[in-house]
Design an enzyme around this catalytic site. Structure first.
Site, PDB file in Angstrom:
ATOM      1  N   LEU A 157       0.904  -0.875   0.080  1.00 53.36           N
ATOM      2  CA  LEU A 157      -0.258   0.355  -0.402  1.00 53.36           C
ATOM      3  C   LEU A 157       0.999   1.410   0.172  1.00 53.36           C
ATOM      4  O   LEU A 157       2.358   1.424   0.227  1.00 53.36           O
ATOM      5  CB  LEU A 157      -0.218  -0.275   1.535  1.00 53.36           C
ATOM      6  CG  LEU A 157      -1.904  -0.746   1.790  1.00 53.36           C
ATOM      7  CD1 LEU A 157      -2.676  -0.982   2.583  1.00 53.36           C
ATOM      8  CD2 LEU A 157      -3.528  -0.827   0.711  1.00 53.36           C
ATOM      9  N   GLY A 170       2.025   3.707   1.595  1.00 54.51           N
ATOM     10  CA  GLY A 170       3.037   4.722   3.171  1.00 54.51           C
ATOM     11  C   GLY A 170       3.507   3.245   3.908  1.00 54.51           C
ATOM     12  O   GLY A 170       3.497   3.010   4.643  1.00 54.51           O
ATOM     13  N   GLY A 230       6.135   1.682   3.232  1.00 52.38           N
ATOM     14  CA  GLY A 230       7.261   1.841   3.386  1.00 52.38           C
ATOM     15  C   GLY A 230       7.722   1.228   1.920  1.00 52.38           C
ATOM     16  O   GLY A 230       9.522   1.157   2.166  1.00 52.38           O
ATOM     17  N   LYS A 231       7.760   0.892   1.621  1.00 51.37           N
ATOM     18  CA  LYS A 231       8.762   0.890   0.343  1.00 51.37           C
ATOM     19  C   LYS A 231       9.084   1.674  -0.290  1.00 51.37           C
ATOM     20  O   LYS A 231      10.240   0.689  -0.732  1.00 51.37           O
ATOM     21  CB  LYS A 231       7.162   0.272  -1.316  1.00 51.37           C
ATOM     22  CG  LYS A 231       6.464  -0.469  -1.217  1.00 51.37           C
ATOM     23  CD  LYS A 231       5.336  -0.016  -2.067  1.00 51.37           C
ATOM     24  CE  LYS A 231       5.176   1.325  -3.084  1.00 51.37           C
ATOM     25  NZ  LYS A 231       3.755   1.745  -1.550  1.00 51.37           N
ATOM     26  N   THR A 279      11.267   3.911   1.304  1.00 52.29           N
ATOM     27  CA  THR A 279      12.122   4.005   2.740  1.00 52.29           C
ATOM     28  C   THR A 279      12.825   2.197   2.555  1.00 52.29           C
ATOM     29  O   THR A 279      13.955   2.693   2.767  1.00 52.29           O
ATOM     30  CB  THR A 279      11.646   3.757   3.506  1.00 52.29           C
ATOM     31  OG1 THR A 279      10.587   4.793   4.101  1.00 52.29           O
ATOM     32  CG2 THR A 279      12.732   3.690   4.793  1.00 52.29           C
ATOM     33  N   ARG A 293      -3.215   1.053 -14.256  1.00 52.35           N
ATOM     34  CA  ARG A 293      -1.686   0.849 -13.611  1.00 52.35           C
ATOM     35  C   ARG A 293      -1.228  -0.563 -14.399  1.00 52.35           C
ATOM     36  O   ARG A 293      -0.679  -0.918 -14.347  1.00 52.35           O
ATOM     37  CB  ARG A 293      -2.683   0.199 -12.215  1.00 52.35           C
ATOM     38  CG  ARG A 293      -3.448   1.096 -11.379  1.00 52.35           C
ATOM     39  CD  ARG A 293      -3.506   0.801 -10.209  1.00 52.35           C
ATOM     40  NE  ARG A 293      -4.561   1.853  -9.833  1.00 52.35           N
ATOM     41  CZ  ARG A 293      -4.274   2.526  -8.501  1.00 52.35           C
ATOM     42  NH1 ARG A 293      -3.274   1.728  -7.275  1.00 52.35           N
ATOM     43  NH2 ARG A 293      -5.364   3.331  -7.768  1.00 52.35           N
ATOM     44  N   ASN A 334       1.235   0.570 -16.657  1.00 53.86           N
ATOM     45  CA  ASN A 334       2.465   0.601 -16.115  1.00 53.86           C
ATOM     46  C   ASN A 334       2.982   0.209 -14.859  1.00 53.86           C
ATOM     47  O   ASN A 334       4.454  -0.347 -15.678  1.00 53.86           O
ATOM     48  CB  ASN A 334       1.521   1.593 -14.338  1.00 53.86           C
ATOM     49  CG  ASN A 334       3.186   2.634 -13.303  1.00 53.86           C
ATOM     50  OD1 ASN A 334       3.407   3.153 -13.820  1.00 53.86           O
ATOM     51  ND2 ASN A 334       2.651   2.013 -12.211  1.00 53.86           N
ATOM     52  N   SER A 381       2.586  -1.809  -7.217  1.00 47.64           N
ATOM     53  CA  SER A 381       1.393  -3.161  -8.038  1.00 47.64           C
ATOM     54  C   SER A 381       0.597  -3.660  -7.326  1.00 47.64           C
ATOM     55  O   SER A 381       0.508  -4.816  -6.763  1.00 47.64           O
ATOM     56  CB  SER A 381       3.048  -3.263  -8.176  1.00 47.64           C
ATOM     57  OG  SER A 381       3.682  -3.637  -7.203  1.00 47.64           O
ATOM     58  N   GLY A 427     -10.675   6.288  -6.383  1.00 48.21           N
ATOM     59  CA  GLY A 427      -9.912   4.793  -7.252  1.00 48.21           C
ATOM     60  C   GLY A 427      -8.402   5.129  -6.258  1.00 48.21           C
ATOM     61  O   GLY A 427      -7.261   4.636  -7.018  1.00 48.21           O
TER      62      GLY A 427
HETATM   63  N1  LIG Z   1      -6.058   6.567  -6.882  1.00 48.23           N
HETATM   64  C1  LIG Z   1      -4.389   6.268  -6.348  1.00 48.23           C
HETATM   65  N2  LIG Z   1      -3.678   5.090  -5.913  1.00 48.23           N
HETATM   66  C2  LIG Z   1      -2.496   4.392  -5.291  1.00 48.23           C
HETATM   67  N3  LIG Z   1      -1.623   5.671  -4.724  1.00 48.23           N
HETATM   68  C3  LIG Z   1      -2.478   7.509  -5.937  1.00 48.23           C
HETATM   69  C4  LIG Z   1      -2.855   7.364  -6.375  1.00 48.23           C
HETATM   70  N4  LIG Z   1      -3.048   8.191  -6.940  1.00 48.23           N
HETATM   71  C5  LIG Z   1      -1.850   9.415  -6.782  1.00 48.23           C
HETATM   72  N5  LIG Z   1      -1.240   8.552  -6.208  1.00 48.23           N
HETATM   73  C6  LIG Z   1       0.180   8.131  -6.101  1.00 48.23           C
HETATM   74  O1  LIG Z   1       0.771   7.267  -6.810  1.00 48.23           O
HETATM   75  C7  LIG Z   1       2.014   6.954  -6.413  1.00 48.23           C
HETATM   76  C8  LIG Z   1       1.691   4.425  -6.473  1.00 48.23           C
HETATM   77  O2  LIG Z   1       2.471   4.782  -7.994  1.00 48.23           O
HETATM   78  P1  LIG Z   1       2.294   3.469  -8.454  1.00 48.23           P
HETATM   79  O3  LIG Z   1       2.589   3.365 -10.276  1.00 48.23           O
HETATM   80  O4  LIG Z   1       3.415   3.036  -7.595  1.00 48.23           O
HETATM   81  O5  LIG Z   1       0.968   2.717  -8.554  1.00 48.23           O
HETATM   82  S1  LIG Z   1      -0.049   1.252  -9.150  1.00 48.23           S
HETATM   83  O6  LIG Z   1       1.711   0.669  -9.021  1.00 48.23           O
HETATM   84  O7  LIG Z   1       0.306   1.881 -10.453  1.00 48.23           O
HETATM   85  O8  LIG Z   1      -1.204   1.042  -8.421  1.00 48.23           O
HETATM   86  C9  LIG Z   1       2.061   6.555  -4.674  1.00 48.23           C
HETATM   87  O9  LIG Z   1       3.156   6.651  -3.965  1.00 48.23           O
HETATM   88  P2  LIG Z   1       3.578   5.722  -2.719  1.00 48.23           P
HETATM   89  O10 LIG Z   1       2.781   6.099  -1.322  1.00 48.23           O
HETATM   90  O11 LIG Z   1       4.973   5.698  -2.781  1.00 48.23           O
HETATM   91  O12 LIG Z   1       2.969   3.880  -3.136  1.00 48.23           O
HETATM   92  C10 LIG Z   1       0.627   8.222  -4.431  1.00 48.23           C
HETATM   93  O13 LIG Z   1       1.260   8.713  -4.420  1.00 48.23           O
HETATM   94  N1  LIG Z   2      10.123   0.679   9.072  1.00 46.18           N
HETATM   95  C1  LIG Z   2       9.147   1.846   9.358  1.00 46.18           C
HETATM   96  N2  LIG Z   2       9.401   2.344  10.045  1.00 46.18           N
HETATM   97  C2  LIG Z   2       8.197   3.101  10.962  1.00 46.18           C
HETATM   98  N3  LIG Z   2       8.329   4.030   9.958  1.00 46.18           N
HETATM   99  C3  LIG Z   2       8.196   4.049   8.507  1.00 46.18           C
HETATM  100  C4  LIG Z   2       9.266   2.133   8.342  1.00 46.18           C
HETATM  101  N4  LIG Z   2       9.069   2.739   6.670  1.00 46.18           N
HETATM  102  C5  LIG Z   2       9.008   3.875   6.113  1.00 46.18           C
HETATM  103  N5  LIG Z   2       8.502   4.850   6.639  1.00 46.18           N
HETATM  104  C6  LIG Z   2       7.785   5.430   7.149  1.00 46.18           C
HETATM  105  O1  LIG Z   2       5.675   5.472   6.324  1.00 46.18           O
HETATM  106  C7  LIG Z   2       6.264   6.929   5.576  1.00 46.18           C
HETATM  107  C8  LIG Z   2       6.100   6.022   3.875  1.00 46.18           C
HETATM  108  O2  LIG Z   2       7.354   5.434   3.853  1.00 46.18           O
HETATM  109  P1  LIG Z   2       7.487   5.337   2.668  1.00 46.18           P
HETATM  110  O3  LIG Z   2       8.831   4.409   2.072  1.00 46.18           O
HETATM  111  O4  LIG Z   2       7.502   6.827   1.406  1.00 46.18           O
HETATM  112  O5  LIG Z   2       6.514   4.287   1.691  1.00 46.18           O
HETATM  113  P2  LIG Z   2       5.811   4.166  -0.167  1.00 46.18           P
HETATM  114  O6  LIG Z   2       7.409   4.344  -0.130  1.00 46.18           O
HETATM  115  O7  LIG Z   2       5.296   2.410   0.539  1.00 46.18           O
HETATM  116  O8  LIG Z   2       4.282   5.305   0.096  1.00 46.18           O
HETATM  117  C9  LIG Z   2       7.711   7.877   5.652  1.00 46.18           C
HETATM  118  O9  LIG Z   2       7.285   8.899   6.590  1.00 46.18           O
HETATM  119  C10 LIG Z   2       9.247   6.508   6.299  1.00 46.18           C
HETATM  120  O10 LIG Z   2       9.239   7.979   7.080  1.00 46.18           O
END
Ligand SMILES: Nc1ncnc2c1ncn2[C@@H]1O[C@H](COP(=O)(O)OS(=O)(=O)O)[C@@H](OP(=O)(O)O)[C@H]1O
Ligand SMILES: Nc1ncnc2c1ncn2[C@@H]1O[C@H](COP(=O)(O)OP(=O)(O)O)[C@@H](O)[C@H]1O
Length: 219
Positions: free
Chosen positions: A38, A40, A42-43, A45, A84, A87, A111, A160
């Site tokens: 999902l 957030g 932690g991907k 990071t 998606r 992508n 994904s 979505g």
């Molecule tokens: N509708 C919706 N759903 C999910 N995510 C959204 C959406 N709109 C914008 N974002 C932002 O786009 C990042 C995800 O892009 P991805 O290319 O990884 O998505 S996917 O694999 O095609 O589903 C995702 O980044 P991460 O938070 O790093 O996962 C979001 O910042």
């Molecule tokens: N293992 C962890 N423990 C605590 N916080 C984390 C951890 N991994 C990531 N975070 C925090 O969670 C938030 C989302 O991380 P992020 O790597 O951007 O997630 P994603 O790429 O899946 O959206 C950031 O603020 C990051 O600092």
């Protein structure tokens, strides 16, 4: 001569310097580490930490981050299901090229659909694809809300959004799974040690993943 997709009359070009030669040059094996989960979870990071760890050990890796690729290669795509899928297909193809170049390619994308991830796995030789599932509960990801997107999605300002009103299909058999309390590691990658690590210890997550890659590819 063959026909592939919309391309007709095409030929595959071979070159005497191939993947094996490049791997020898780089002293490593090309592979794909695919991090899914999902927003957030932690991907990014984890991708950055394992990238740094590999770099410090003299191993060349490259991150393909969904967010970043949507600034260029995939800027024509949105978030509806077929976008998606496209992508993930494109990133799978690019990751395959990086692995063929001899690099450790770390793909970090939500994904969300299982069939799309499985299609990427199928592009590579067996065991060259390490699927890593960030198995974090929606509540945790939402409480982090690093980009404020969950808040917008809950308010109906983003439609979505994965986990809110768009599905996330967890892997059924991945190689590594980072969860809230423990880490499990299974699949066809040889197990080095069965130790539990807590999600909050970022270093351990990337350190463990580094050893999975190390173990699988004897780099
Ligand atoms: N509708 C919706 N759903 C999910 N995510 C959204 C959406 N709109 C914008 N974002 C932002 O786009 C990042 C995800 O892009 P991805 O290319 O990884 O998505 S996917 O694999 O095609 O589903 C995702 O980044 P991460 O938070 O790093 O996962 C979001 O910042
Ligand atoms: N293992 C962890 N423990 C605590 N916080 C984390 C951890 N991994 C990531 N975070 C925090 O969670 C938030 C989302 O991380 P992020 O790597 O951007 O997630 P994603 O790429 O899946 O959206 C950031 O603020 C990051 O600092």
């Amino acid at each position: 001569m063959s026909t592939v997709g919309n391309s007709t009359n095409i030929f595959w070009q071979e070159c005497p310097v191939g993947k094996l030669e490049r791997q020898r040059l780089l002293h490593q094996k090309g592979c794909v580490v695919w991090i899914t989960g999902l927003s957030g979870s932690g991907k990014s990071t984890l991708a950055c930490s394992v990238n740094r760890e590999l770099y410090s050990k003299g191993k060349l890796s490259y991150i393909l981050d969904g967010d970043n690729l949507r600034h260029g290669l995939n800027k024509d795509l949105g978030f509806k299901a077929e976008d998606r899928t496209e992508n993930i297909r494109r990133v799978g193809e690019v990751a395959k090229l990086f692995a063929d170049a001899g690099l450790i390619c770390i793909a970090s994308l939500i994904s969300p659909y299982r069939k799309d991830r499985d299609a990427c796995r199928a592009m590579l030789p067996d065991s060259n694809f390490i699927e890593v599932f960030m198995n974090m509960p929606l509540e945790l990801c939402e409480s982090r809300d690093a980009k404020g997107l969950y808040k917008l999605a809950r308010a109906g300002k983003i439609k979505g959004f994965t986990g809110i009103d768009d599905p996330y299909e967890p892997p059924l058999s991945c190689e590594v799974c980072f969860g809230l309390t423990a880490l499990t590691h299974y699949g066809h990658v040889h197990l080095i040690s069965c130790v539990s690590y807590y999600y909050s210890i970022k270093y351990h997550n990337s350190h463990f993943l580094y050893y999975v890659v190390f173990d699988a590819f004897y780099i």
